[in-house]
Design a protein around this motif. Structure first.
Motif, short mmCIF file in Angstrom:
data_model
loop_
_atom_site.label_atom_id
_atom_site.label_comp_id
_atom_site.label_asym_id
_atom_site.label_seq_id
_atom_site.Cartn_x
_atom_site.Cartn_y
_atom_site.Cartn_z
N UNK A 1 36.53 46.50 101.31
CA UNK A 1 35.81 47.35 102.25
C UNK A 1 36.50 47.41 103.63
N UNK A 2 36.99 48.60 104.04
CA UNK A 2 37.75 48.71 105.29
C UNK A 2 36.92 48.48 106.54
N UNK A 3 35.59 48.59 106.44
CA UNK A 3 34.77 48.37 107.63
C UNK A 3 34.92 46.95 108.16
N UNK A 4 35.22 45.99 107.29
CA UNK A 4 35.46 44.62 107.77
C UNK A 4 36.68 44.56 108.68
N UNK A 5 37.70 45.36 108.34
CA UNK A 5 38.92 45.39 109.17
C UNK A 5 38.63 46.07 110.50
N UNK A 6 37.97 47.23 110.44
CA UNK A 6 37.67 47.97 111.66
C UNK A 6 36.78 47.16 112.60
N UNK A 7 35.83 46.44 112.03
CA UNK A 7 34.95 45.62 112.85
C UNK A 7 35.69 44.46 113.49
N UNK A 8 36.57 43.81 112.72
CA UNK A 8 37.30 42.64 113.22
C UNK A 8 38.29 43.02 114.31
N UNK B 1 38.62 46.19 115.77
CA UNK B 1 38.14 47.20 116.72
C UNK B 1 39.02 48.42 116.82
N UNK B 2 39.81 48.70 115.77
CA UNK B 2 40.70 49.87 115.78
C UNK B 2 40.42 50.72 114.55
N UNK B 3 40.74 52.03 114.61
CA UNK B 3 40.52 52.89 113.44
C UNK B 3 41.27 52.36 112.22
N UNK B 4 40.61 52.47 111.08
CA UNK B 4 41.18 51.96 109.84
C UNK B 4 41.16 53.06 108.78
N UNK B 5 42.34 53.40 108.28
CA UNK B 5 42.48 54.40 107.22
C UNK B 5 42.47 53.67 105.88
N UNK B 6 41.73 54.21 104.92
CA UNK B 6 41.65 53.58 103.60
C UNK B 6 41.37 54.64 102.54
N UNK B 7 41.22 54.20 101.29
CA UNK B 7 40.90 55.09 100.16
C UNK B 7 41.89 56.25 100.10
N UNK B 8 43.18 55.91 100.07
CA UNK B 8 44.21 56.93 100.29
C UNK B 8 44.63 57.68 99.02
N UNK B 9 44.32 57.17 97.85
CA UNK B 9 44.86 57.80 96.64
C UNK B 9 44.04 58.99 96.14
N UNK B 10 42.73 58.96 96.35
CA UNK B 10 41.87 59.93 95.68
C UNK B 10 42.12 61.36 96.15
N UNK B 11 42.52 61.56 97.40
CA UNK B 11 42.75 62.94 97.87
C UNK B 11 43.86 63.61 97.09
N UNK B 12 44.88 62.85 96.74
CA UNK B 12 45.97 63.41 95.94
C UNK B 12 45.48 63.77 94.54
N UNK B 13 44.62 62.93 93.98
CA UNK B 13 44.09 63.20 92.64
C UNK B 13 43.26 64.47 92.64
N UNK C 1 40.44 58.18 104.22
CA UNK C 1 39.27 58.31 105.08
C UNK C 1 39.46 57.38 106.27
N UNK C 2 38.79 57.67 107.37
CA UNK C 2 38.96 56.90 108.60
C UNK C 2 37.64 56.21 108.94
N UNK C 3 37.69 54.88 109.11
CA UNK C 3 36.57 54.12 109.63
C UNK C 3 36.83 53.87 111.11
N UNK C 4 35.96 54.35 112.00
CA UNK C 4 36.22 54.16 113.44
C UNK C 4 36.22 52.68 113.82
N UNK C 5 36.92 52.37 114.90
CA UNK C 5 36.92 51.02 115.44
C UNK C 5 35.80 50.88 116.46
N UNK D 1 38.85 58.45 118.83
CA UNK D 1 39.70 59.39 119.55
C UNK D 1 41.03 59.46 118.81
N UNK D 2 41.31 60.60 118.22
CA UNK D 2 42.54 60.75 117.45
C UNK D 2 43.66 61.27 118.34
#
Length: 389
Positions: free
Chosen positions: A115-122, A124-136, A361-365, A370-371
């Motif tokens: 779960x990327x929210x654990x990274x974003x929370x720890x 405090x920066x935007x975290x991109x994850x779940x990268x394969x499905x968009x290509x599929x 997908x992007x989980x905010x920090x 702000x992109x």
């Protein structure tokens, strides 16, 4: 922008991480590798992960717990890497693939946990994850995504190829503007599965090919393994542990008369990797092959490929500025930069997608998301040597 890329591959032995500082000049990108490394999974967590992977039965309860525990482990590694370089601006996490749904030659879905929210929370920066499905969803295989990085690194080297030897072997062929890539078959996946199941090495892999060196290739078993119809499928194609797993090996062993010593099984599986990869590369007509992934540290595999391909110049990706053990982590740092800048991070020829797509997908920090200003794209990449050494 400093981006940390993280991945645990199909060997599911730990988390690879790289922090890359990117600077853009138009569509040209320079990436300075500030940090790279690998952190093994906690043995109990790895055992739970292995026990939940197909074809073993599992529960939503266990997958939910693993999603959290692996997400927290990824957050620990991301924090460690960020601390080592004085902070990062973003993270891109591949997570851990637990299933890749392929029907025939068509990828229909894929599941990465952690779960990327654990990274974003720890951090405090935007975290991109779940990268394969968009290509599929665009008709691609969702793999091998590394073809995006390979194309940028190899486009000026004539007809060249990049081979990744992780749990699964995959190849990217670049010839000018033409790119194609696909999963060849097992690299370390079957070797590691047998070693873990039989307790042959506490590290879970064949260190320096010691086990394989002590055995002999079993001809009938090798012929049985080579008869798998997957190898005859045309590209693009993708595969994973849902096909090449311990029960797969045991099914082939059950067809053989008499017991086969463990060291002979490992020697045969090692030769399977050499044979299938070498056959695939011969069909491409390559003159240069750059190799990465854990399998490039297995001397029997690398020496076997070199001997089988005398007409091909075989080198490690370190010579292109991408450490062979961290290349996929660097890829995900690059994908993170691209996604945050509104840039596609996939080569259609590499995955079979109908068109390039912005991945993940992007989980905010902490605070508002702000992109950065959208970039024009990436047409060239230069990687500078790892400053950590």
């Amino acid at each position: 922008m400093r981006v940390a890329g993280l991945i645990s591959g199909t060997s599911h032995d730990g988390i690879d991480v790289a922090v890359v500082e990117f600077a853009a000049e138009g569509t040209s990108l320079v990436g300075r590798v500030l940090y790279d490394g690998s952190v093994p999974y906690d043995p109990q967590l790895r055992a739970r992960l292995i026990a939940a992977l197909p074809p073993a039965p599992t529960t939503l309860d266990e997958i939910t717990q693993l999603d959290t525990l692996i997400g927290q482990a990824f957050a620990d590694v991301a924090q460690m890497a960020a601390d080592a370089v004085g902070g990062v601006d973003a993270v891109c996490s591949h997570g851990q693939t637990v299933f890749h749904w392929v029907d025939g030659q068509h990828a229909l879905g894929t599941l990465q946990i952690g779960q990327p929210a654990w990274i974003a929370e720890r951090l405090g920066v935007p975290t991109v994850a779940d990268v394969r499905i968009r290509d599929i969803t665009a008709g691609g295989q969702g793999a091998p995504l590394v073809s995006f990085l390979d194309e940028l690194l190899l486009r000026d080297r004539g007809r060249a190829g990049a081979l990744n030897l992780g749990g699964i072997s995959n190849i990217t062929v670049v010839d000018g503007a033409d790119v194609f890539a696909y999963d060849i078959g097992p690299a370390n996946a079957l070797i590691d599965a047998v070693i873990v199941a039989r307790g042959l090495n506490p590290f879970g892999y064949d260190d320096d090919a010691r086990i394989a060196r002590s055995g002999h290739v079993h001809g009938a078993l090798l012929d049985s393994l080579l008869a798998d119809p997957y190898y005859l499928l045309p590209a693009p194609k993708s595969t994973g542990k849902e096909h090449f797993h311990l029960d797969y090996v045991n099914a082939h062993l059950d067809r053989q008369p008499g017991a086969i010593p463990s060291e002979d099984v490992i020697a045969t599986l090692t030769e399977l990797t050499v044979r299938t990869v070498a056959d695939a590369i011969r069909r491409t007509g390559l003159t240069t092959l750059v190799v990465s992934g854990g399998g490039c540290r297995n001397p029997l595999i690398l020496d076997g490929l070199t001997a089988s391909l005398p007409e091909v110049d075989v080198l490690l990706t370190d010579e292109l500025g991408a450490p062979a053990d961290s290349k996929e982590a660097i890829l995900f740092a690059l994908i993170g930069w691209c996604t945050l800048h509104g840039v596609a991070g996939v080569v259609p020829g590499g995955t079979g997608a109908s068109a390039p797509r912005i991945l993940g997908t992007i989980t905010p920090g902490a605070g508002p998301l702000v992109l950065p200003t959208a970039a024009e794209g990436v047409t060239s990449l230069r990687l500078e040597a790892n400053a950590r050494g």
